[in-house]
Write an enzyme that holds these catalytic residues in place. Structure first.
Site, PDB file in Angstrom:
ATOM      1  N   HIS A 264      -2.630   7.113   4.139  1.00 31.46           N
ATOM      2  CA  HIS A 264      -1.594   6.099   4.425  1.00 31.46           C
ATOM      3  C   HIS A 264      -0.180   6.587   4.134  1.00 31.46           C
ATOM      4  O   HIS A 264       0.705   5.810   3.775  1.00 31.46           O
ATOM      5  CB  HIS A 264      -1.878   4.812   3.635  1.00 31.46           C
ATOM      6  CG  HIS A 264      -1.332   3.590   4.321  1.00 31.46           C
ATOM      7  ND1 HIS A 264      -1.145   2.374   3.690  1.00 31.46           N
ATOM      8  CD2 HIS A 264      -0.902   3.402   5.604  1.00 31.46           C
ATOM      9  CE1 HIS A 264      -0.648   1.506   4.538  1.00 31.46           C
ATOM     10  NE2 HIS A 264      -0.488   2.107   5.706  1.00 31.46           N
TER      11      HIS A 264
ATOM     12  N   CYS B 199       0.762  -1.248   0.000  1.00 31.89           N
ATOM     13  CA  CYS B 199       0.000   0.000   0.000  1.00 31.89           C
ATOM     14  C   CYS B 199       0.797   1.305   0.000  1.00 31.89           C
ATOM     15  O   CYS B 199       0.793   2.065  -0.964  1.00 31.89           O
ATOM     16  CB  CYS B 199      -0.925   0.025   1.217  1.00 31.89           C
ATOM     17  SG  CYS B 199      -2.147  -1.299   1.241  1.00 31.89           S
TER      18      CYS B 199
END
Ligand code: CA
Length: 443
Positions: A126, A71
């Site tokens: 993130h 990610c």
């Protein structure tokens, strides 16, 4: 005559009629989507009519890669246009401990601002949850979503306020907590559609980063009902989540159309990494492995791009491209220079898509995880995979896209040459700025 010239739609018109306005760029990012789980990529049990239509209206990149198999590093590469290992962003940041995308890097939305762009992130960040890493501190004028690596999909009743619980924090609009109104995928889609309507008059960069179909596996009953025939419960939930994602993309594209922006907007769709089959029942077949791996299943994504009137509908582009190219393409379209002393690794793809340039955008692409425990390189159809303390592996992706037949021993001079290229690239990289929780094992 190079066949890519067929991508050109209306060169004469484009030459004499420059666009009346700078184009918008919409990047739609899925999270942990399997490369084989869309209609246009061969899926049989999950209809994705909206993503299929988007693909049909634009170009499918047949060999498109992300710069990392998981990610956060992929997102760091996407928003800088640079190999994220150059600035130590090689692991997922832990929540609440001050790790994040180093401030030495200037992100795409900040670079676009002097060129007159308004930028928004809707969805998953993130890239650091500390105040100085916040999207609003990195160039995004608007932010709606959550700062961590994932989130619960349904509104939390009562709302949780434990800021240490990454998946349970309230959504925020910019820095203010706001109530979640719907299932997350619908919530994010609604916000994206509203942003487009609100900002239709001026150029924008919209980064719509869905957390679907990343875990937790949660889906509304009406979507689960669509897949009653799938007996595997996890796969049924996954199918429902992908179907909601597809509907969400449909709603966002409808907003573009209703606001008259189809001809003024370049749209990218991709996933941040390959599917983790065990975690969410995704499929990358026939590609080998998935999320976390440097085999094709971890890093190859079914990327598409659409720009109505500029990119030929239904086209396929075969040369390897990278998620790093999105920032380079966007900056070029906006007429915005990259940051000084921060040269891009990505390439402006548009000239290749319109036929203004021929050949391959990249001589080679590189990957590294674990601070050097795993490496990979692609050059033409050759793929070199190097695991620490193992002999190098070589695959011919033209003959063997599933990477089943290691032909290193019969191609030792080529292996040596590619390995030298890899070492040259590796010598330019920083050490990981922090160690991640994601243990990447040799598959
Ligand atoms: Ca992911």
């Amino acid at each position: 005559m190079n066949t890519r010239r067929t991508f050109l739609v209306s060169s004469a018109a484009a030459a004499v009629q420059p666009p009346a306005r700078k184009p918008n760029v919409l990047v739609i990012l899925a999270d942990d989507l399997g490369s084989a789980d869309l209609g246009y990529s061969g899926c049989r049990d999950i209809p994705t009519p909206n993503l299929d239509r988007l693909r049909g209206q634009g170009v499918r990149f047949a060999n498109s890669y992300v710069s990392h198999p998981f990610c956060s590093p992929t997102r760091a590469g996407l928003l800088t246009g640079r190999y994220q290992q150059r600035f130590g962003h090689e692991n997922n940041p832990q929540y609440g401990v001050g790790e994040g995308l180093p401030l030495s890097e200037t992100l795409l939305p900040a670079l676009l601002k002097p060129a007159g762009y308004t930028s928004a992130l809707i969805g998953k960040w993130h890239l650091g949850d500390a105040s100085h890493f916040h999207p609003n501190a990195r160039g995004f004028d608007e932010f709606y979503g959550f700062l961590g690596g994932g989130h619960q999909y349904f509104p939390l009743e009562p709302p949780r306020i434990d800021a240490a619980k990454e998946y349970f924090v309230p959504l925020t609009r910019n820095r203010e907590p706001v109530p979640q109104l719907e299932y997350m995928t619908q919530d994010l889609s609604r916000e994206a559609a509203k942003f487009i309507a609100r900002r239709r008059r001026d150029p924008f960069f919209l980064y719509l980063a869905y957390n679907a179909p990343h875990t937790p596996m949660q889906a509304p009953p009406e979507y689960l009902a669509r897949f009653a025939s799938i007996s595997n419960e996890r796969r049924r939930h996954y199918a429902a989540m992908v179907s909601a994602l597809d509907d969400g993309v449909g709603a966002v594209l409808k907003s573009l159309q209703e606001n008259g922006l189809d001809n003024d907007t370049l749209v990218f769709f991709l996933s941040d990494n390959g599917g983790p089959a065990q975690a969410n029942s995704s499929s990358n077949l026939p590609l080998r492995n998935g999320k976390g791996s440097l085999y094709e299943g971890g890093i190859r994504t079914p990327m598409t791009a659409r720009w109505t009137g500029r990119i030929k509908p239904g086209a396929t582009f075969d040369a390897p491209v990278s998620s790093l190219d999105i920032a380079a393409t966007t900056l070029a379209l906006a007429g915005a220079p990259p940051a000084k002393d921060r040269p891009l690794d990505g390439v402006d793809l548009l000239p290749f898509l319109t036929g203004a340039r021929s050949g391959s955008p990249h001589e080679r692409l590189f990957w590294r995880t674990g601070g050097g425990t795993h490496h990979a390189l692609r050059e033409a159809n050759w793929k070199l995979v190097l695991h620490q303390d193992s002999e190098p592996e070589l695959y011919d992706l033209a003959q063997d896209p599933a990477e089943k037949n290691d032909i290193a021993l019969s191609n030792l001079p080529r292996v040596r040459e590619l390995r030298a290229r890899l070492q040259e690239w590796n010598s330019q990289l920083a050490k990981p700025a922090w160690q991640g929780l994601s243990a990447i094992r040799k598959p």
